[in-house]
Design a protein around this motif. Structure first.
Motif, PDB file in Angstrom:
ATOM      1  N   ALA A 256     -72.578 -49.670  12.224  1.00  0.00           N
ATOM      2  CA  ALA A 256     -73.881 -49.745  12.907  1.00  0.00           C
ATOM      3  C   ALA A 256     -74.338 -48.348  13.312  1.00  0.00           C
ATOM      4  CB  ALA A 256     -73.764 -50.638  14.133  1.00  0.00           C
ATOM      5  N   SER A 257     -75.691 -48.197  13.431  1.00  0.00           N
ATOM      6  CA  SER A 257     -76.212 -46.906  13.874  1.00  0.00           C
ATOM      7  C   SER A 257     -75.855 -46.703  15.348  1.00  0.00           C
ATOM      8  CB  SER A 257     -77.726 -46.879  13.675  1.00  0.00           C
ATOM      9  OG  SER A 257     -78.273 -48.009  14.291  1.00  0.00           O
ATOM     10  N   ALA A 258     -76.032 -45.476  15.806  1.00  0.00           N
ATOM     11  CA  ALA A 258     -75.644 -45.142  17.179  1.00  0.00           C
ATOM     12  C   ALA A 258     -76.341 -46.085  18.157  1.00  0.00           C
ATOM     13  CB  ALA A 258     -76.035 -43.698  17.477  1.00  0.00           C
ATOM     14  N   PRO A 259     -75.660 -46.589  19.180  1.00  0.00           N
ATOM     15  CA  PRO A 259     -76.238 -47.586  20.087  1.00  0.00           C
ATOM     16  C   PRO A 259     -77.476 -47.087  20.823  1.00  0.00           C
ATOM     17  CG  PRO A 259     -74.007 -46.918  20.771  1.00  0.00           C
ATOM     18  CD  PRO A 259     -74.280 -46.250  19.479  1.00  0.00           C
ATOM     19  N   ASP A 260     -77.627 -45.746  21.022  1.00  0.00           N
ATOM     20  CA  ASP A 260     -78.788 -45.267  21.778  1.00  0.00           C
ATOM     21  C   ASP A 260     -80.020 -45.075  20.875  1.00  0.00           C
ATOM     22  OD1 ASP A 260     -77.650 -43.256  20.376  1.00  0.00           O
ATOM     23  OD2 ASP A 260     -77.722 -41.747  21.985  1.00  0.00           O
ATOM     24  N   GLU A 261     -79.879 -45.353  19.552  1.00  0.00           N
ATOM     25  CA  GLU A 261     -81.036 -45.202  18.655  1.00  0.00           C
ATOM     26  C   GLU A 261     -82.080 -46.268  19.006  1.00  0.00           C
ATOM     27  OE1 GLU A 261     -81.465 -45.591  13.959  1.00  0.00           O
ATOM     28  OE2 GLU A 261     -79.893 -44.183  14.595  1.00  0.00           O
ATOM     29  N   PRO A 262     -83.340 -45.881  19.313  1.00  0.00           N
ATOM     30  CA  PRO A 262     -84.312 -46.904  19.749  1.00  0.00           C
ATOM     31  C   PRO A 262     -84.660 -47.864  18.605  1.00  0.00           C
ATOM     32  CG  PRO A 262     -85.387 -44.768  19.443  1.00  0.00           C
ATOM     33  CD  PRO A 262     -83.918 -44.537  19.219  1.00  0.00           C
ATOM     34  N   ALA A 263     -84.827 -49.114  18.962  1.00  0.00           N
ATOM     35  CA  ALA A 263     -85.208 -50.103  17.954  1.00  0.00           C
ATOM     36  C   ALA A 263     -86.640 -49.813  17.510  1.00  0.00           C
ATOM     37  CB  ALA A 263     -85.131 -51.495  18.569  1.00  0.00           C
ATOM     38  N   SER A 264     -86.941 -50.024  16.231  1.00  0.00           N
ATOM     39  CA  SER A 264     -88.323 -49.850  15.770  1.00  0.00           C
ATOM     40  C   SER A 264     -89.166 -50.958  16.392  1.00  0.00           C
ATOM     41  CB  SER A 264     -88.381 -49.948  14.248  1.00  0.00           C
ATOM     42  OG  SER A 264     -88.196 -51.294  13.880  1.00  0.00           O
ATOM     43  N   SER A 265     -90.489 -50.760  16.370  1.00  0.00           N
ATOM     44  CA  SER A 265     -91.329 -51.805  16.959  1.00  0.00           C
ATOM     45  C   SER A 265     -91.191 -53.101  16.155  1.00  0.00           C
ATOM     46  CB  SER A 265     -92.779 -51.349  17.024  1.00  0.00           C
ATOM     47  OG  SER A 265     -93.175 -50.902  15.763  1.00  0.00           O
ATOM     48  N   LEU A 266     -90.935 -52.997  14.845  1.00  0.00           N
ATOM     49  CA  LEU A 266     -90.740 -54.213  14.056  1.00  0.00           C
ATOM     50  C   LEU A 266     -89.477 -54.941  14.502  1.00  0.00           C
ATOM     51  CD1 LEU A 266     -91.407 -56.171  11.771  1.00  0.00           C
ATOM     52  CD2 LEU A 266     -90.054 -54.729  10.248  1.00  0.00           C
ATOM     53  N   ALA A 267     -88.402 -54.158  14.684  1.00  0.00           N
ATOM     54  CA  ALA A 267     -87.148 -54.795  15.117  1.00  0.00           C
ATOM     55  C   ALA A 267     -87.356 -55.476  16.470  1.00  0.00           C
ATOM     56  CB  ALA A 267     -86.036 -53.752  15.196  1.00  0.00           C
ATOM     57  N   ALA A 268     -88.127 -54.816  17.342  1.00  0.00           N
ATOM     58  CA  ALA A 268     -88.373 -55.403  18.669  1.00  0.00           C
ATOM     59  C   ALA A 268     -89.179 -56.697  18.541  1.00  0.00           C
ATOM     60  CB  ALA A 268     -89.118 -54.393  19.548  1.00  0.00           C
ATOM     61  N   LEU A 269     -90.176 -56.644  17.657  1.00  0.00           N
ATOM     62  CA  LEU A 269     -90.999 -57.854  17.461  1.00  0.00           C
ATOM     63  C   LEU A 269     -90.159 -59.006  16.919  1.00  0.00           C
ATOM     64  CD1 LEU A 269     -94.414 -56.950  15.780  1.00  0.00           C
ATOM     65  CD2 LEU A 269     -93.983 -57.940  18.020  1.00  0.00           C
ATOM     66  N   LEU A 270     -89.304 -58.686  15.941  1.00  0.00           N
ATOM     67  CA  LEU A 270     -88.466 -59.732  15.345  1.00  0.00           C
ATOM     68  C   LEU A 270     -87.526 -60.313  16.390  1.00  0.00           C
ATOM     69  CD1 LEU A 270     -87.680 -58.079  11.879  1.00  0.00           C
ATOM     70  CD2 LEU A 270     -88.995 -60.165  12.265  1.00  0.00           C
ATOM     71  N   ALA A 271     -87.028 -59.437  17.261  1.00  0.00           N
ATOM     72  CA  ALA A 271     -86.102 -59.916  18.299  1.00  0.00           C
ATOM     73  C   ALA A 271     -86.834 -60.792  19.311  1.00  0.00           C
ATOM     74  CB  ALA A 271     -85.450 -58.725  18.992  1.00  0.00           C
ATOM     75  N   GLU A 272     -88.080 -60.439  19.582  1.00  0.00           N
ATOM     76  CA  GLU A 272     -88.845 -61.142  20.616  1.00  0.00           C
ATOM     77  C   GLU A 272     -89.428 -62.469  20.105  1.00  0.00           C
ATOM     78  OE1 GLU A 272     -92.726 -60.231  23.210  1.00  0.00           O
ATOM     79  OE2 GLU A 272     -91.773 -58.467  22.337  1.00  0.00           O
TER      80      GLU A 272
END
Ligand SMILES: Cc1cc2nc3c(=O)[nH]c(=O)nc-3n(C[C@H](O)[C@H](O)[C@H](O)COP(=O)(O)O)c2cc1C
Length: 479
Positions: A256-272
């Motif tokens: 996995a990428s580094a844990p502090d790497e911010p999620a993209s807005s797409l990733a955030a939307l998919l999660a939400e």
């Protein structure tokens, strides 16, 4: 003789007092009360009541019986049987659409008939049925000789010739089959091939596509539909997660990428993103939000034309295309959005078409009862307390895709619906709105609302939209 009778799933109770009730699917319903003089004939509906005996009414009880028969027909509890004089039952007719009433087309001996390319015979259990996606009823064929006689109609035949065929036992069945569009009339020299049947919208439909369209949703078929778990007793529930393959797993979490790497807005939307089925009636969606939603998700972004090129110097017509925010097979963009607006601040209740080119909503006059039926079916489909603030019906202009693609047209349309649904979901999430896909919709109701034949432009998906109720706030049950 054409007779009406309650279908196999129904028990009709007619008491000596005149009270009539029916029992089916584990439910008992009260139908009404008839006069005692009509009891005997009402009981005949168990075996078969001749339809010709209903009209014209001669006695007062005739009207009562006709009203009872029509009521049972509207409730989907009747079927019909055709029995020739001194003969055995020829066919049983099972309605597939609400309100079907058997009618026979008027035929002359000189008429020429041919089998529709949409008609088919198949085995159902231990019965033989004749069906067509165009037909409002199916025919259970009681005699295999009749099936053979029908099969001979793959080439046009004169009615006069057909009547010499004993299996048809007269004109009545032919008239019923013509009325149900299983047979159709052609000119004397017409072979009755694809181009002769129906309008230019029907020409582009392949057999299996139209059958799939009518049999995978409500409105034009009477099979059980929806989450009914038909194999629960026969097959163990399939696993939610596929059992793993035997090979050694490569653990992706370790990569996995580094844990502090911010999620993209797409990733955030998919999660939400979540399906939202309950809406905040105190804060309905506003017209400005709806406009932004449609602009972001579905508006025509650009238009272009291109000459059809078959290669090797063979050129076809100029074709027009659009581009929109979501992908579409062949850039066809055959999907249209219709909005059934229930509760939107700044927009009157009613049905609208979203003109994606002009980015405008165009009102379509509909009956309130139809609007209510569509909205309540949507809340039922979501098991929600109340109808959505807006119900988006995704309708396909079938010929836009079928004009180009053979055999795969309908499946491409459904793939486009999936793509659009996810676009609607993510856009709603992005704008702080909520929505939920709905898997079934009544194609016949939509046809009545828009006054468009079901095979020209019809629903292939639905999406409920609105402002979700804040977490923890209970909905008010509909009154
Ligand atoms: C094609 C499709 C049809 C759906 N049909 C319905 C439906 O008829 N009623 C309903 O309540 N939810 C329906 N849903 C929503 C699913 O139930 C939902 O996506 C699923 O439970 C996962 O939950 P989530 O969307 O909140 O992540 C449908 C979703 C899709 C993609």
């Amino acid at each position: 003789m054409l007779a009406a009778r309650v279908n196999d799933h129904v028990t009709l109770d007619v008491y000596d007092s005149g009270k009539v009730g029916a029992f089916f699917d584990g439910y008992a319903i009260e139908i009404g009360t008839i006069s005692t003089g009509a009891v005997k004939r009402a009981r005949a509906l168990r075996e078969g009541l001749p339809i010709a005996s209903l009209s014209p009414p001669r006695k007062a009880t005739d009207q009562e019986i006709e009203a009872l028969v029509r009521h049972l027909a509207r409730s989907g509890l009747l079927e019909y049987c055709l029995v020739p004089p001194r003969g055995r039952e020829l066919v049983a007719i099972e309605p597939q659409m609400q309100g079907y009433w058997p009618q026979a087309a008027k035929l002359r001996n000189s008429d020429t008939l041919v089998l529709s390319r949409f008609a088919y015979l198949r085995r159902r259990g231990s019965e033989l049925v004749l069906e067509s996606p165009r037909s409002p009823a199916l025919f259970r064929i009681a005699n295999p000789k009749l099936a053979a006689a029908i099969a001979a109609l793959v080439t046009p035949q004169k009615v006069g010739t057909l009547l010499r065929e004993k299996a048809f036992a007269g004109l009545a069945l032919l008239g019923l089959l013509v009325e149900c569009e299983i047979l159709f009339k052609v000119g004397a020299k017409d072979e009755g091939l694809r181009a002769s049947e129906g309008d230019e919208h029907l020409v582009v439909w392949d057999f299996h596509d139209l059958l799939f369209h009518t049999h995978s949703t409500e409105g034009r078929q009477a099979n059980p539909l929806g989450g009914r778990y038909p194999y629960i007793d026969a097959i163990a529930p399939p696993a939610a997660v596929r059992p793993p393959w035997e090979g050694a797993p490569i653990d992706l979490a370790a990569h996995a990428s580094a844990p502090d790497e911010p999620a993209s807005s797409l990733a955030a939307l998919l999660a939400e993103r979540r399906s939202v089925r309950d809406f905040d009636e105190a804060r309905p969606i506003r017209l400005a939000e709806l406009a932004r939603f449609l602009d972001q998700a579905a508006r025509v972004k650009s238009k272009w034309s291109s000459q059809l090129d078959f290669g090797e110097g063979s050129i076809g017509p100029m074709l027009d295309y659009t581009s929109r925010p979501y992908p579409s097979a062949g850039s066809a963009y055959e999907l249209e959005l219709y909005l059934t607006v229930n509760h939107c601040e700044g927009l009157a209740r009613g049905l609208y078409h979203y003109d994606a080119d002009r980015h405008a909503l165009v009102p379509i006059a509909v009956r309130t009862q139809e609007l209510e039926s569509q909205l309540s079916a949507a809340s039922l489909g979501m098991d929600a307390m109340a109808p959505p603030q807006i119900l988006l019906t995704i309708a396909a202009r079938f010929n836009r895709v079928a004009w180009k693609y053979s055999a795969i047209a309908y499946s491409l349309i459904l793939k486009d619906v999936g793509v659009l649904l996810q676009t609607l979901y993510l856009t709603a999430t992005d704008l702080g709105l909520g929505g939920c896909a709905i898997g079934t919709g009544n194609i016949d109701l939509f046809a009545r609302m828009t006054r468009q034949p079901f095979h020209v432009e019809g629903p292939v998906g639905q999406f409920a939209l609105g402002r979700g109720r804040p977490a923890g706030v209970e909905g008010v049950p509909p009154g």
